[in-house]
Design a protein around this motif. Structure first.
Motif, PDB file in Angstrom:
ATOM      1  N   GLU A   1       0.853  -1.195   0.000  1.00  0.00           N
ATOM      2  CA  GLU A   1       0.000   0.000   0.000  1.00  0.00           C
ATOM      3  C   GLU A   1       0.887   1.242   0.000  1.00  0.00           C
ATOM      4  O   GLU A   1       2.010   1.221   0.518  1.00  0.00           O
ATOM      5  CB  GLU A   1      -0.897   0.029   1.240  1.00  0.00           C
ATOM      6  CG  GLU A   1      -1.868  -1.135   1.329  1.00  0.00           C
ATOM      7  CD  GLU A   1      -2.653  -1.126   2.642  1.00  0.00           C
ATOM      8  OE1 GLU A   1      -3.699  -1.783   2.677  1.00  0.00           O
ATOM      9  OE2 GLU A   1      -2.210  -0.479   3.618  1.00  0.00           O
ATOM     10  N   TYR A   2       0.346   2.334  -0.525  1.00  0.00           N
ATOM     11  CA  TYR A   2       1.055   3.611  -0.555  1.00  0.00           C
ATOM     12  C   TYR A   2       0.268   4.648   0.251  1.00  0.00           C
ATOM     13  O   TYR A   2      -0.960   4.720   0.163  1.00  0.00           O
ATOM     14  CB  TYR A   2       1.206   4.123  -1.988  1.00  0.00           C
ATOM     15  CG  TYR A   2       1.964   3.197  -2.911  1.00  0.00           C
ATOM     16  CD1 TYR A   2       3.332   2.989  -2.753  1.00  0.00           C
ATOM     17  CD2 TYR A   2       1.314   2.544  -3.950  1.00  0.00           C
ATOM     18  CE1 TYR A   2       4.038   2.151  -3.614  1.00  0.00           C
ATOM     19  CE2 TYR A   2       2.000   1.700  -4.812  1.00  0.00           C
ATOM     20  CZ  TYR A   2       3.365   1.510  -4.634  1.00  0.00           C
ATOM     21  OH  TYR A   2       4.038   0.673  -5.488  1.00  0.00           O
ATOM     22  N   TYR A   3       0.997   5.446   1.027  1.00  0.00           N
ATOM     23  CA  TYR A   3       0.395   6.530   1.805  1.00  0.00           C
ATOM     24  C   TYR A   3       1.194   7.805   1.544  1.00  0.00           C
ATOM     25  O   TYR A   3       2.432   7.777   1.487  1.00  0.00           O
ATOM     26  CB  TYR A   3       0.429   6.206   3.303  1.00  0.00           C
ATOM     27  CG  TYR A   3      -0.427   5.018   3.687  1.00  0.00           C
ATOM     28  CD1 TYR A   3      -1.714   5.194   4.179  1.00  0.00           C
ATOM     29  CD2 TYR A   3       0.050   3.718   3.528  1.00  0.00           C
ATOM     30  CE1 TYR A   3      -2.511   4.097   4.520  1.00  0.00           C
ATOM     31  CE2 TYR A   3      -0.733   2.619   3.852  1.00  0.00           C
ATOM     32  CZ  TYR A   3      -2.009   2.820   4.346  1.00  0.00           C
ATOM     33  OH  TYR A   3      -2.795   1.735   4.672  1.00  0.00           O
TER      34      TYR A   3
ATOM     35  N   MET B   1      -4.114   7.210   2.381  1.00  0.00           N
ATOM     36  CA  MET B   1      -3.749   6.186   1.407  1.00  0.00           C
ATOM     37  C   MET B   1      -3.927   6.763   0.005  1.00  0.00           C
ATOM     38  O   MET B   1      -4.895   7.485  -0.259  1.00  0.00           O
ATOM     39  CB  MET B   1      -4.611   4.942   1.575  1.00  0.00           C
ATOM     40  CG  MET B   1      -4.244   3.831   0.602  1.00  0.00           C
ATOM     41  SD  MET B   1      -5.364   2.425   0.679  1.00  0.00           S
ATOM     42  CE  MET B   1      -4.777   1.671   2.171  1.00  0.00           C
TER      43      MET B   1
ATOM     44  N   LYS C   1       6.780  -0.494   7.336  1.00  0.00           N
ATOM     45  CA  LYS C   1       6.761   0.715   6.509  1.00  0.00           C
ATOM     46  C   LYS C   1       8.171   0.998   5.992  1.00  0.00           C
ATOM     47  O   LYS C   1       9.145   0.882   6.749  1.00  0.00           O
ATOM     48  CB  LYS C   1       6.273   1.914   7.319  1.00  0.00           C
ATOM     49  CG  LYS C   1       6.351   3.255   6.581  1.00  0.00           C
ATOM     50  CD  LYS C   1       5.880   4.394   7.455  1.00  0.00           C
ATOM     51  CE  LYS C   1       6.838   4.743   8.568  1.00  0.00           C
ATOM     52  NZ  LYS C   1       8.081   5.424   8.064  1.00  0.00           N
TER      53      LYS C   1
END
Length: 254
Positions: free
Chosen positions: A119-121, A131, A177
């Protein structure tokens, strides 16, 4: 000794001007935050332990060909690292359902995922790190499609390696992360791993008991936070010989 120029202070680290061109000094604090700085506290000796743990893991990753910003550890709380242009994206790799993923989809924590999820934040505390999709990232110019391909490839390689490393010491890598940055080498741009890898940004559970060994102990008021960080360092074989707390002079700026 001349006082060094502070460039930036974050929630867990302070960045100072480096002694060599193209470098900065990364100082690890004992400050602890959660929920985007809404909860604050102190974990005694955390900075010392995270400095050693991150050094150990960055060197191990470099051994398998992952380019990182790490140069060398300077003292108990400081590392010399390459100066990078941070890509404003947090990359989260998930192997087992926990934390916000469990809440978002109302799924029980501890459920293995059919495959690892990336996932990207967007790095923006004031927005609670929303997100984002690859479309957002490329449309807003934070990274190009080839950049994302490289970031995804490195993230999955890091996950494979760290999952095996932690399993070897009886720990399950639930999720973690990563942050990446750009450096220029002879007018060529290169993406490298930056920031840190430690119990601050990894979920680590004991393989036999599912006991949490990371910052979730602070987030959820479980107690035993310092002991959990110490246990991770002990299993990695890098607990400082004179103990987990500050050693004489460990706060000295060098």
């Amino acid at each position: 000794m001349a006082k060094r120029r502070q460039l930036y202070e974050g929630k867990a680290k302070v960045i100072f001007e480096g002694p060599e061109p193209g470098t900065v000094v990364q100082y690890f604090k004992d400050d602890a935050t959660a929920f985007n700085n809404k909860k604050k506290g102190t974990i005694t000796g955390k900075g010392v332990l995270n400095n050693r743990i991150s050094e150990y893991l960055m060197l191990k990753l470099a051994d398998i060909g992952i380019p990182t910003h790490f140069v060398r550890r300077l003292n108990m709380r400081e590392q010399l690292v390459r100066e990078v242009e941070i890509i404003p994206i947090e990359v989260v790799v998930r192997n087992i359902i926990a934390g916000s993923l469990a809440k978002r989809f109302d799924m029980p924590e501890g459920t293995p995922l059919p495959r690892s999820i990336v996932e990207y934040y967007y790095k923006a505390d004031e927005l609670d790190d929303p997100m984002v999709s690859e479309e957002h990232i490329t449309a807003f110019g934070w990274a190009t499609p080839p950049d994302l391909d490289e970031i995804m490839s490195m993230s999955l390689r890091i996950n494979d390696f760290l999952t095996g490393l932690f399993l070897g010491i009886g720990i399950r890598l639930i999720d973690f992360k990563l942050e990446f940055g750009r450096v220029w080498e002879e007018e060529q741009m290169r993406i490298i791993l930056a920031d840190e890898i430690s119990p601050d940004n990894c979920r680590l559970w004991d393989m036999n008991t599912n006991e949490k060994m990371d910052k979730d102990r602070f987030r959820r008021d479980l107690g035993g936070v310092e002991e959990a960080y110490q246990e991770v360092a002990r299993r990695l074989g890098i607990l400082p010989e004179s103990g987990p707390g500050d050693m004489p002079g460990s706060d000295t700026m060098q």
